[in-house]
Design a protein around this motif. Structure first.
Motif, PDB file in Angstrom:
ATOM      1  N   LEU A 150     -66.830 -55.423 -22.761  1.00 41.98           N
ATOM      2  CA  LEU A 150     -67.440 -55.826 -21.503  1.00 41.98           C
ATOM      3  C   LEU A 150     -68.144 -54.612 -20.902  1.00 41.98           C
ATOM      4  O   LEU A 150     -67.673 -53.487 -21.066  1.00 41.98           O
ATOM      5  N   PRO A 151     -69.247 -54.823 -20.208  1.00 41.19           N
ATOM      6  CA  PRO A 151     -69.888 -53.693 -19.528  1.00 41.19           C
ATOM      7  C   PRO A 151     -68.925 -52.997 -18.573  1.00 41.19           C
ATOM      8  O   PRO A 151     -68.933 -51.781 -18.435  1.00 41.19           O
ATOM      9  N   SER A 152     -68.076 -53.775 -17.906  1.00 41.99           N
ATOM     10  CA  SER A 152     -67.018 -53.221 -17.055  1.00 41.99           C
ATOM     11  C   SER A 152     -65.937 -54.290 -16.919  1.00 41.99           C
ATOM     12  O   SER A 152     -66.228 -55.484 -16.984  1.00 41.99           O
ATOM     13  N   VAL A 153     -64.699 -53.857 -16.756  1.00 39.40           N
ATOM     14  CA  VAL A 153     -63.608 -54.825 -16.634  1.00 39.40           C
ATOM     15  C   VAL A 153     -63.776 -55.665 -15.375  1.00 39.40           C
ATOM     16  O   VAL A 153     -63.665 -56.890 -15.411  1.00 39.40           O
ATOM     17  N   VAL A 154     -64.051 -55.009 -14.258  1.00 41.42           N
ATOM     18  CA  VAL A 154     -64.359 -55.753 -13.032  1.00 41.42           C
ATOM     19  C   VAL A 154     -65.807 -56.207 -13.105  1.00 41.42           C
ATOM     20  O   VAL A 154     -66.712 -55.382 -13.263  1.00 41.42           O
ATOM     21  N   GLY A 159     -59.889 -68.343 -20.330  1.00 43.84           N
ATOM     22  CA  GLY A 159     -58.971 -67.319 -19.856  1.00 43.84           C
ATOM     23  C   GLY A 159     -57.886 -66.965 -20.859  1.00 43.84           C
ATOM     24  O   GLY A 159     -57.079 -67.805 -21.237  1.00 43.84           O
ATOM     25  N   VAL A 160     -57.870 -65.701 -21.297  1.00 35.80           N
ATOM     26  CA  VAL A 160     -56.785 -65.168 -22.123  1.00 35.80           C
ATOM     27  C   VAL A 160     -56.337 -63.874 -21.458  1.00 35.80           C
ATOM     28  O   VAL A 160     -57.154 -63.008 -21.158  1.00 35.80           O
ATOM     29  N   SER A 161     -55.046 -63.744 -21.216  1.00 29.64           N
ATOM     30  CA  SER A 161     -54.536 -62.585 -20.490  1.00 29.64           C
ATOM     31  C   SER A 161     -54.487 -61.360 -21.391  1.00 29.64           C
ATOM     32  O   SER A 161     -53.542 -61.148 -22.151  1.00 29.64           O
ATOM     33  N   THR A 162     -55.534 -60.555 -21.318  1.00 25.13           N
ATOM     34  CA  THR A 162     -55.643 -59.327 -22.105  1.00 25.13           C
ATOM     35  C   THR A 162     -56.248 -58.240 -21.219  1.00 25.13           C
ATOM     36  O   THR A 162     -56.648 -58.492 -20.079  1.00 25.13           O
ATOM     37  N   SER A 178     -59.691 -59.055 -19.858  1.00 24.39           N
ATOM     38  CA  SER A 178     -59.791 -59.988 -18.730  1.00 24.39           C
ATOM     39  C   SER A 178     -59.068 -59.488 -17.491  1.00 24.39           C
ATOM     40  O   SER A 178     -58.893 -60.225 -16.519  1.00 24.39           O
ATOM     41  N   GLY A 179     -58.625 -58.229 -17.529  1.00 21.97           N
ATOM     42  CA  GLY A 179     -57.925 -57.681 -16.376  1.00 21.97           C
ATOM     43  C   GLY A 179     -56.498 -58.177 -16.237  1.00 21.97           C
ATOM     44  O   GLY A 179     -55.933 -58.194 -15.135  1.00 21.97           O
ATOM     45  N   TYR A 180     -55.887 -58.588 -17.351  1.00 21.60           N
ATOM     46  CA  TYR A 180     -54.490 -59.041 -17.371  1.00 21.60           C
ATOM     47  C   TYR A 180     -54.219 -60.109 -16.307  1.00 21.60           C
ATOM     48  O   TYR A 180     -53.297 -59.979 -15.494  1.00 21.60           O
ATOM     49  N   GLN A 181     -55.030 -61.161 -16.306  1.00 21.90           N
ATOM     50  CA  GLN A 181     -54.818 -62.239 -15.352  1.00 21.90           C
ATOM     51  C   GLN A 181     -53.467 -62.903 -15.602  1.00 21.90           C
ATOM     52  O   GLN A 181     -52.971 -62.949 -16.724  1.00 21.90           O
ATOM     53  N   ARG A 182     -52.888 -63.438 -14.546  1.00 26.50           N
ATOM     54  CA  ARG A 182     -51.624 -64.152 -14.684  1.00 26.50           C
ATOM     55  C   ARG A 182     -51.818 -65.383 -15.564  1.00 26.50           C
ATOM     56  O   ARG A 182     -52.842 -66.056 -15.490  1.00 26.50           O
ATOM     57  N   THR A 183     -50.840 -65.683 -16.394  1.00 22.92           N
ATOM     58  CA  THR A 183     -50.943 -66.857 -17.256  1.00 22.92           C
ATOM     59  C   THR A 183     -50.658 -68.130 -16.452  1.00 22.92           C
ATOM     60  O   THR A 183     -49.829 -68.137 -15.555  1.00 22.92           O
ATOM     61  N   ALA A 197     -54.621 -54.469 -10.609  1.00 22.47           N
ATOM     62  CA  ALA A 197     -53.686 -53.815  -9.701  1.00 22.47           C
ATOM     63  C   ALA A 197     -52.246 -54.143 -10.079  1.00 22.47           C
ATOM     64  O   ALA A 197     -51.373 -53.269 -10.057  1.00 22.47           O
ATOM     65  N   ARG A 198     -51.992 -55.379 -10.430  1.00 17.51           N
ATOM     66  CA  ARG A 198     -50.641 -55.794 -10.828  1.00 17.51           C
ATOM     67  C   ARG A 198     -50.213 -55.069 -12.101  1.00 17.51           C
ATOM     68  O   ARG A 198     -49.090 -54.575 -12.204  1.00 17.51           O
ATOM     69  N   GLN A 199     -51.126 -54.984 -13.079  1.00 17.31           N
ATOM     70  CA  GLN A 199     -50.810 -54.307 -14.331  1.00 17.31           C
ATOM     71  C   GLN A 199     -50.573 -52.817 -14.100  1.00 17.31           C
ATOM     72  O   GLN A 199     -49.663 -52.221 -14.684  1.00 17.31           O
ATOM     73  N   ALA A 200     -51.391 -52.204 -13.228  1.00 12.15           N
ATOM     74  CA  ALA A 200     -51.215 -50.785 -12.925  1.00 12.15           C
ATOM     75  C   ALA A 200     -49.868 -50.535 -12.258  1.00 12.15           C
ATOM     76  O   ALA A 200     -49.189 -49.534 -12.532  1.00 12.15           O
ATOM     77  N   LEU A 201     -49.478 -51.439 -11.367  1.00 14.98           N
ATOM     78  CA  LEU A 201     -48.197 -51.309 -10.680  1.00 14.98           C
ATOM     79  C   LEU A 201     -47.039 -51.393 -11.674  1.00 14.98           C
ATOM     80  O   LEU A 201     -46.076 -50.626 -11.600  1.00 14.98           O
TER      81      LEU A 201
END
Length: 317
Positions: A134-138, A232-235, A238-243, A306-310
């Motif tokens: 991706l060009p950027s995650v966000v 949506g796949v949590s990786t 994709s910024g580790y979105q909630r499943t 943010a959740r993944q970083a935490l």
């Protein structure tokens, strides 16, 4: 019944048949085990080895694991050798299959001659072209991307050129043997013009068309070539979105997608994402392109990061 009345009756019947057939085809996709059965020996019958790009984590890692569990030896590729070696050890210990590590930077032109040397002599039955950037995650607007010239080159090189080059390397052996399976990972959001992912989705449209054209060329040769377009796949990508129902784990996605390998030249990979595709195609572009929708998308990705970083005890940049 006069001619005009007969004309409208014929039009109505044609519309009824058209949408009736579409409904039946959609229902069929909900039951892959019934309509597209895959035998236990299907994958090993294609060849001894599977090659998976972008296999150090996420979807690529899960494809490597899944194919090894089905009895195939696997070649795993990505840029980071340390991560690949960890994955190789895990796959080998879990499945007992052979694992070959090829650490390479797909953005470099000489990478493909080196890859060809590494793969020479292997009986490759399955190729999964998963590597992508991706060009950027966000998600951001096109002109907001950092180092835009380099970003354009990297996305096209990784998402477009690498897939075509890997097919060039592996396809001749499949053609000679008269069997093989190539899975090219596309994206569900490439189905419509999708702001903030403009460059990425455009590259995935190439994946779709390339796969479909290649399948038309080599279907009669006994080779299956399929574009798989997840939503949506949590990786990490994709910024580790909630499943949830529509955003699923990489393991769940891969397990589902391998049930659809005989379902045609393009699939969303799972029932969840087939339904997501139907819903997305029904939403007016005016809504998808609204400022509210775009801002909500950015907030969703930021929240996931943010959740993944935490959880990892790090900070979000």
């Amino acid at each position: 019944m006069d001619l005009m009345e007969l004309f409208f009756v014929a039009i109505g019947a044609a519309v009824f048949v058209y949408y009736g057939v579409k409904l039946l085809l959609f229902i069929r996709m909900l039951f892959p085990k019934t309509w597209f059965p895959v035998s236990k020996s299907f994958f090993t019958s294609m060849g001894e080895w599977a090659v998976v790009t972008g296999a150090s984590e996420g979807i690529g890692k899960e494809y490597a694991f899944a194919l090894a569990k089905k009895g195939m030896n696997v070649v795993i590729m990505s840029r980071t050798k340390v991560k690949l070696e960890e994955v190789a050890k895990e796959i080998g210990n879990t499945t007992g299959q052979k694992v070959k590590v090829v650490a390479t930077d797909f953005s470099k032109e000489n990478a493909f001659s080196e890859i060809e040397d590494q793969l020479r002599g292997l009986n490759i039955g399955v190729l999964v072209n998963n590597v992508g950037v991706l060009p950027s995650v966000v998600p951001k607007r096109f002109l907001e991307q950092k180092e835009l010239d380099q970003t354009i080159t990297t996305v096209i090189s990784c998402n477009v050129k690498t897939m075509a080059k890997m097919c060039k390397i592996v396809l001749p052996g499949m053609d000679n043997r008269g069997r093989g399976l190539i899975i090219n990972i596309s994206s569900g959001i490439a189905w419509v013009p999708y702001p903030l992912y403009t460059l990425y989705t455009a590259s995935k449209v190439f994946v779709d068309r390339f796969s479909q054209g290649l399948q038309a060329e080599y279907k009669d040769k006994g080779i299956i070539i399929q574009a798989v377009a997840p939503f949506g796949v949590s990786t990490k990508l994709s910024g580790y979105q909630r499943t949830n129902f529509f955003t699923i784990s990489a393991e769940e996605f891969v397990k589902g997608s391998l049930q659809y390998v005989r379902a045609g030249d393009k699939t969303n990979g799972t029932v969840n994402h087939i339904i997501a595709g139907l819903l997305m195609s029904s939403v007016p572009l005016k809504i998808l392109h609204s400022e509210f929708a775009l801002q909500s998308l950015q907030d969703c990705v930021r929240d996931g990061l943010a959740r993944q970083a935490l959880e990892n005890g790090s900070t979000v940049l």
